[in-house]
Design an enzyme around this catalytic site. Structure first.
Site, PDB file in Angstrom:
ATOM      1  N   CYS A  86       0.789  -1.231   0.000  1.00  9.88           N
ATOM      2  CA  CYS A  86       0.000   0.000   0.000  1.00  9.88           C
ATOM      3  C   CYS A  86       0.821   1.280   0.000  1.00  9.88           C
ATOM      4  CB  CYS A  86      -0.951   0.002   1.191  1.00  9.88           C
ATOM      5  SG  CYS A  86      -1.911  -1.506   1.308  1.00  9.88           S
TER       6      CYS A  86
ATOM      7  N   HIS B 130      -3.833   7.801   5.954  1.00 11.56           N
ATOM      8  CA  HIS B 130      -3.928   6.483   5.320  1.00 11.56           C
ATOM      9  C   HIS B 130      -5.320   5.933   5.616  1.00 11.56           C
ATOM     10  CE1 HIS B 130      -2.493   2.918   3.400  1.00 11.56           C
ATOM     11  NE2 HIS B 130      -2.639   2.173   4.486  1.00 11.56           N
TER      12      HIS B 130
ATOM     13  N   HIS C 159      -9.838   1.346  -0.706  1.00 10.61           N
ATOM     14  CA  HIS C 159      -8.389   1.265  -0.553  1.00 10.61           C
ATOM     15  C   HIS C 159      -7.821   0.712  -1.856  1.00 10.61           C
ATOM     16  CE1 HIS C 159      -4.429   0.875   0.769  1.00 10.61           C
ATOM     17  NE2 HIS C 159      -4.594   0.268   1.937  1.00 10.61           N
TER      18      HIS C 159
END
Length: 433
Positions: free
Chosen positions: A184, A309, A343
């Site tokens: 990520c 995040h 995400h």
């Protein structure tokens, strides 16, 4: 152009930096000249703006095709990405179609950059975690049913470097072309990698960005970790129970000559705490943010907005909120945009940097608009208090200088923080070309 050498650094143009004040060392600056983006927010910058700052709904949808036992909410691009040109059909994957849809939005800038610097002086660095694995999964299903692979099976399309190889051939570029895959944080790390190519004199411009596509393999993996939300994810909520996976691509043109939006600082750390859990105290996350501030020569009070995040998993939100509060207290507006994008994994760093870019574009005129923090409003009293963006603090007053920070954290403790800004680099003269 005068060149200095610092210990451990490549040649750095002395006048291609930012004045940090306080006697700190001048830091090199790279500039972002153009943005192309596709995601659940929309198929271009205008639709993305309207979703982030207006009333357009993001395409967060529920589908029962990814898991065998339940439906899941995902962030899906609202329209099918266009097919690749016939001469590039061997690169045809959904991942590359998303990448191409974003790249085609900035072709004028790409052509102008090639005309100015030459194709050999332009590189490509992308982040991804899926590449063309979905097509590989579909081919495996076909094989199990028919005893042979389908005629359109192309193994190279699954390779992690496939997106960069595709763009290099599609655009006819001759500079370095490669992919970073650190889960990520992948496409957040491309910003520092691109800046290094420019600082080292290897490139004058680098096409940077990230891309990931929805696939059952990824969603099943996160479901196995019990990390998939039961509905729309709710970052920072006492009821948070996991993530929504998303897809999309964002591509920037990074160049050494000046533009309105600058990359001022990047922080990269690796705390290696656990294969898939962050350090509970957020030490690596905090260090990445501090490193970005130090490189930019800024204080925490200089940051006008922070994009979290913000995955809405119990552990991430706990550690990140602590790390943010340690540095910024509750004095900086923060929000997680993942309830509007999902995400996007390897593309998340670039897509969330694009959100900063779009917000900064208005800073000096009408003032920056900030994306609202979407959640159920159920405060988790175990988390420190942060200034979450809501309908009352979504608009910043016009300012000549504005800096914003974005966080990206990954499995294995790979942490990255980016600072984009407008106006701050005006205190120094950029590299004349």
């Amino acid at each position: 152009m005068t060149v200095r050498r610092f210990s451990g650094d490549s040649a750095i143009p002395e006048n291609n930096g930012v004045s940090t004040g306080g006697g700190k060392q001048r830091r090199p600056v790279s500039f972002l000249h153009a943005l192309g983006i596709v995601s659940a927010l929309g198929m271009n910058c205008e639709e993305t703006r309207n979703s982030l700052f207006g009333n357009r709904r993001a395409n967060m949808v529920t589908r029962d095709t990814f898991l065998p036992d339940r439906a899941v909410t995902v962030g899906m691009v609202p329209n099918e990405p266009p097919a690749l040109p016939d001469n590039l059909s061997r690169h045809d994957t959904r991942n590359n179609r998303l990448l191409w849809a974003a790249t085609c939005q900035i072709t004028d800038c790409i052509h102008a950059t090639v005309a100015r610097y030459g194709a050999q002086r332009m590189g490509i660095i992308l982040g991804t975690s899926t590449s063309g694995i979905d097509e590989g999964t579909q081919s495996c299903r076909y094989y199990l049913q028919h005893g042979e692979l389908p005629d359109n099976f192309r193994y190279p399309g699954q390779e992690i470097g496939a997106p960069a190889d595709f763009l290099r051939q599609a655009l006819g570029l001759g500079g370095p072309a490669y992919v970073i895959s650190t889960a990520c944080s992948s496409s957040a790390k491309v910003f520092s990698a691109g800046q290094r190519l420019i600082r080292a004199g290897i490139c004058d411009a680098v096409l940077i960005g990230g891309v990931d596509s929805l696939c059952s393999l990824t969603i099943a993996g996160f479901a196995a970790l019990q990390s998939i939300a039961t509905g729309l994810c709710s970052p920072m909520s006492a009821n948070r129970d996991g993530i929504n996976i998303g897809e999309g691509a964002a591509v920037f043109m990074m160049r050494r000559d000046e533009a309105d939006i600058a990359l001022l600082g990047v922080g990269e750390t690796s705390d290696a705490h656990h294969p898939n859990a962050p350090h509970p105290d957020g030490v690596g996350a905090r260090a990445a943010m501090q490193q970005a501030l130090d490189q930019a020569g800024l204080m925490p009070t200089d940051i006008a907005y922070l994009n979290m995040h913000g995955t809405a998993t119990p552990l991430n939100d706990s550690m990140e909120s602590r790390a943010i509060h340690d540095l910024f207290g509750d004095q900086v507006p923060v929000s997680s945009t993942k309830p509007m994008t999902g995400h996007t994994l390897g593309a998340a760093g670039a897509i969330e940097a694009a959100i900063l870019y779009l917000s900064l574009c208005d800073a000096q005129n009408s003032g920056s608009r900030l994306p609202r923090h979407i959640w159920d409003g159920a405060r988790d009293n175990t988390l420190p208090n942060l200034m979450l963006v809501n309908d009352h603090n979504r608009h910043l007053a016009p300012t000549k200088k504005c800096a914003m920070l974005s966080n990206s954290f990954a499995f294995g403790g790979s942490n990255a923080a980016l600072i984009l800004a407008t106006g701050w680099h005006k205190t120094a003269t950029s590299d004349p070309v």
